[in-house]
Design a protein around this motif. Sequence first.
Motif, PDB file in Angstrom:
ATOM      1  N   UNK A 146      12.571  -9.365   2.301  1.00 47.02           N
ATOM      2  CA  UNK A 146      11.311  -8.610   2.327  1.00 47.02           C
ATOM      3  C   UNK A 146      11.572  -7.157   2.736  1.00 47.02           C
ATOM      4  N   UNK A 147      12.096  -6.970   3.968  1.00 44.67           N
ATOM      5  CA  UNK A 147      12.196  -5.639   4.511  1.00 44.67           C
ATOM      6  C   UNK A 147      13.159  -4.773   3.739  1.00 44.67           C
ATOM      7  N   UNK A 148      14.170  -5.401   3.129  1.00 47.36           N
ATOM      8  CA  UNK A 148      15.117  -4.588   2.356  1.00 47.36           C
ATOM      9  C   UNK A 148      14.473  -3.940   1.172  1.00 47.36           C
ATOM     10  N   UNK A 153       9.702   0.105  -2.330  1.00 45.19           N
ATOM     11  CA  UNK A 153       8.267   0.103  -2.662  1.00 45.19           C
ATOM     12  C   UNK A 153       7.653   1.467  -2.365  1.00 45.19           C
ATOM     13  N   UNK A 154       8.096   2.035  -1.185  1.00 39.63           N
ATOM     14  CA  UNK A 154       7.578   3.358  -0.808  1.00 39.63           C
ATOM     15  C   UNK A 154       8.024   4.407  -1.846  1.00 39.63           C
ATOM     16  N   UNK A 155       9.283   4.322  -2.303  1.00 40.09           N
ATOM     17  CA  UNK A 155       9.754   5.263  -3.331  1.00 40.09           C
ATOM     18  C   UNK A 155       8.945   5.109  -4.610  1.00 40.09           C
ATOM     19  N   UNK A 156       8.606   3.856  -4.922  1.00 40.08           N
ATOM     20  CA  UNK A 156       7.769   3.613  -6.136  1.00 40.08           C
ATOM     21  C   UNK A 156       6.418   4.280  -5.999  1.00 40.08           C
ATOM     22  N   UNK A 195       3.816   2.146   4.575  1.00 38.65           N
ATOM     23  CA  UNK A 195       2.860   2.480   3.513  1.00 38.65           C
ATOM     24  C   UNK A 195       1.833   3.491   3.973  1.00 38.65           C
ATOM     25  N   UNK A 196       1.597   3.496   5.317  1.00 41.68           N
ATOM     26  CA  UNK A 196       0.620   4.467   5.826  1.00 41.68           C
ATOM     27  C   UNK A 196       1.129   5.891   5.598  1.00 41.68           C
ATOM     28  N   UNK A 197       2.432   6.085   5.690  1.00 36.85           N
ATOM     29  CA  UNK A 197       2.989   7.403   5.435  1.00 36.85           C
ATOM     30  C   UNK A 197       2.768   7.862   4.004  1.00 36.85           C
ATOM     31  N   UNK A 198       2.696   6.887   3.085  1.00 37.62           N
ATOM     32  CA  UNK A 198       2.514   7.281   1.675  1.00 37.62           C
ATOM     33  C   UNK A 198       1.053   7.314   1.266  1.00 37.62           C
ATOM     34  N   UNK A 199       0.214   6.457   1.906  1.00 36.36           N
ATOM     35  CA  UNK A 199      -1.172   6.363   1.441  1.00 36.36           C
ATOM     36  C   UNK A 199      -2.172   6.879   2.467  1.00 36.36           C
ATOM     37  N   UNK A 223      -6.654  -1.136  -9.865  1.00 38.62           N
ATOM     38  CA  UNK A 223      -6.211  -0.839 -11.229  1.00 38.62           C
ATOM     39  C   UNK A 223      -4.726  -0.486 -11.308  1.00 38.62           C
ATOM     40  N   UNK A 224      -4.037  -0.514 -10.188  1.00 34.93           N
ATOM     41  CA  UNK A 224      -2.613  -0.132 -10.187  1.00 34.93           C
ATOM     42  C   UNK A 224      -1.846  -1.173  -9.391  1.00 34.93           C
ATOM     43  N   UNK A 225      -0.650  -1.536  -9.910  1.00 35.40           N
ATOM     44  CA  UNK A 225       0.235  -2.457  -9.203  1.00 35.40           C
ATOM     45  C   UNK A 225       1.587  -1.766  -9.095  1.00 35.40           C
ATOM     46  N   UNK A 226       2.127  -1.724  -7.864  1.00 40.94           N
ATOM     47  CA  UNK A 226       3.465  -1.154  -7.641  1.00 40.94           C
ATOM     48  C   UNK A 226       4.380  -2.304  -7.260  1.00 40.94           C
ATOM     49  N   UNK A 227       5.463  -2.493  -8.126  1.00 44.06           N
ATOM     50  CA  UNK A 227       6.310  -3.658  -7.936  1.00 44.06           C
ATOM     51  C   UNK A 227       7.689  -3.201  -7.510  1.00 44.06           C
ATOM     52  N   UNK A 228       8.240  -3.897  -6.498  1.00 39.82           N
ATOM     53  CA  UNK A 228       9.653  -3.739  -6.137  1.00 39.82           C
ATOM     54  C   UNK A 228      10.127  -5.117  -5.707  1.00 39.82           C
ATOM     55  N   UNK A 229      10.371  -5.932  -6.844  1.00 36.37           N
ATOM     56  CA  UNK A 229      10.756  -7.322  -6.587  1.00 36.37           C
ATOM     57  C   UNK A 229      11.782  -7.736  -7.641  1.00 36.37           C
ATOM     58  N   UNK A 230      12.476  -8.856  -7.316  1.00 32.83           N
ATOM     59  CA  UNK A 230      13.442  -9.379  -8.279  1.00 32.83           C
ATOM     60  C   UNK A 230      12.726  -9.826  -9.555  1.00 32.83           C
TER      61      UNK A 230
END
Lengths: 249, 229
Positions: A146-148, A153-156, A195-199, A223-230
Amino acid sequence: MTLDWWTLGLQTINVVILVWLLSHFLFKPVAQIVAARQQEAGRLLDEAAATRTAAEAERQQAVEARQALAAEREAGLKAVEQEVASTREHLLAEVQREIEQQRAQAEAAQAAQRSSARLQAEEQAGALALDIAAHLLARLPDNLRVTAFLDGLVEGLEQLAPAARQSLVDDRQALILRAPRALAEDELQRCRAALRGALGDELRLTPEVEPALIAGLELEGSSVVVRNSFRADLARLQRELSRHDHADA
Amino acid sequence: MMSSPLVSETLFRLGPLPISKAVAVTWLLMLALAGGSWLLTRRLGLRPSKGQVLLELLVATLDEQIRATMQVAPGRYRALFGTLFLFILAANWSGLVPGLEPPTANLETDAVLALIVLVASIGFGIASQGLRGYLRTFAEPSWVMIPLNIVEQLTRTFSLVVRLFGNIMSGVFVLGIALSLAGLLVPIPFMALDLLTGAIQAYIFSVLAMVFVGAAVEGPASPPSASKE
């Protein structure tokens, strides 16, 4: 020499009578029968000539009829030949069209079958990759699953288009955070802090568990999905492979 | 028959009529010819029998002879010349029958036949050319010839008589002499010769009669032509 006038007179009468007798009993009947035979022969010849003329006319008519029949037969044969040729060409065209149609259908079916087989193979490959990845990730510590992925996700989020990022900012009170397992409180705090830093502040996250992610995080707005998963990576790889296969084909 | 041939012997009398042998034989010949003709022509048909074929051959030959000699259609002359030929032939051959004398060996019979030819030539000539036309033929080619032409008419008639009478009478005499001298078989060649002589004389008499009548019908200057029957 003296003439016997009685004998002379009697012989004169005798000869005259004999001329009449032979004329009546011999010459006239014979001449009449000869004339009758000649007349009969002439009549027969006339009849024969008339019959011959009629026969000639009939023969001529028969010849003309035969010629007409031959011409009609020739015309009929020609018409039949033309009809046969036309029918043959028509049938050949139909058969050719049918063959082309069936070949196109076969090729389409074959392409569909090939595409289906490829899709199935891709799905199987994807599933196999997911299984392999799942087995490999099972050997890693759970916090790494998860944390890795939090930094990714933040970069996305940072790489989103301004409109999409603004849409997420607008939905910051009702965002869903999906993870492959239930997040611990500290992990949730770390995610919220990152995520608070980005949003921005006033961020409210609703955590959801979705094991299909294998590893990673996904943030979903209205309306938006940000994915950072296998799962997202494997899906992207699969799309890339499919695109390469289509390009190779 | 060793009596004079110039004398007509009376065989019997019918009332005032003396019937000579020639007249009697002529009656027999008339009976035979007329009866035979009647018998042969009773059943003529379009499909001829053998007898009819012979009759038609006889008539056709006679017609052809008339046509060739006189250059006219034979219809009007057939009976006269046919009767002359058949009668003279039958009369000439009748001498071969034992007991009969040929009527043509009698001067009166031959004279009658020649006179009939003379009368026929005059009659047919007048019928064909008219009386003036016929008489004008005696002045051909010039009036000077009239006596000679008249004499010619008489002499040629006389020649017919003498020719037939001489030939037949001499044959009868020769046959009689041969019979009296040699008996049974020797006269046979003379009899055969008589057959030939009789036929030839009948033919000659008939053809000469045709020539005389034909000359009277056609005229001396007219070309020969075939008229329709």
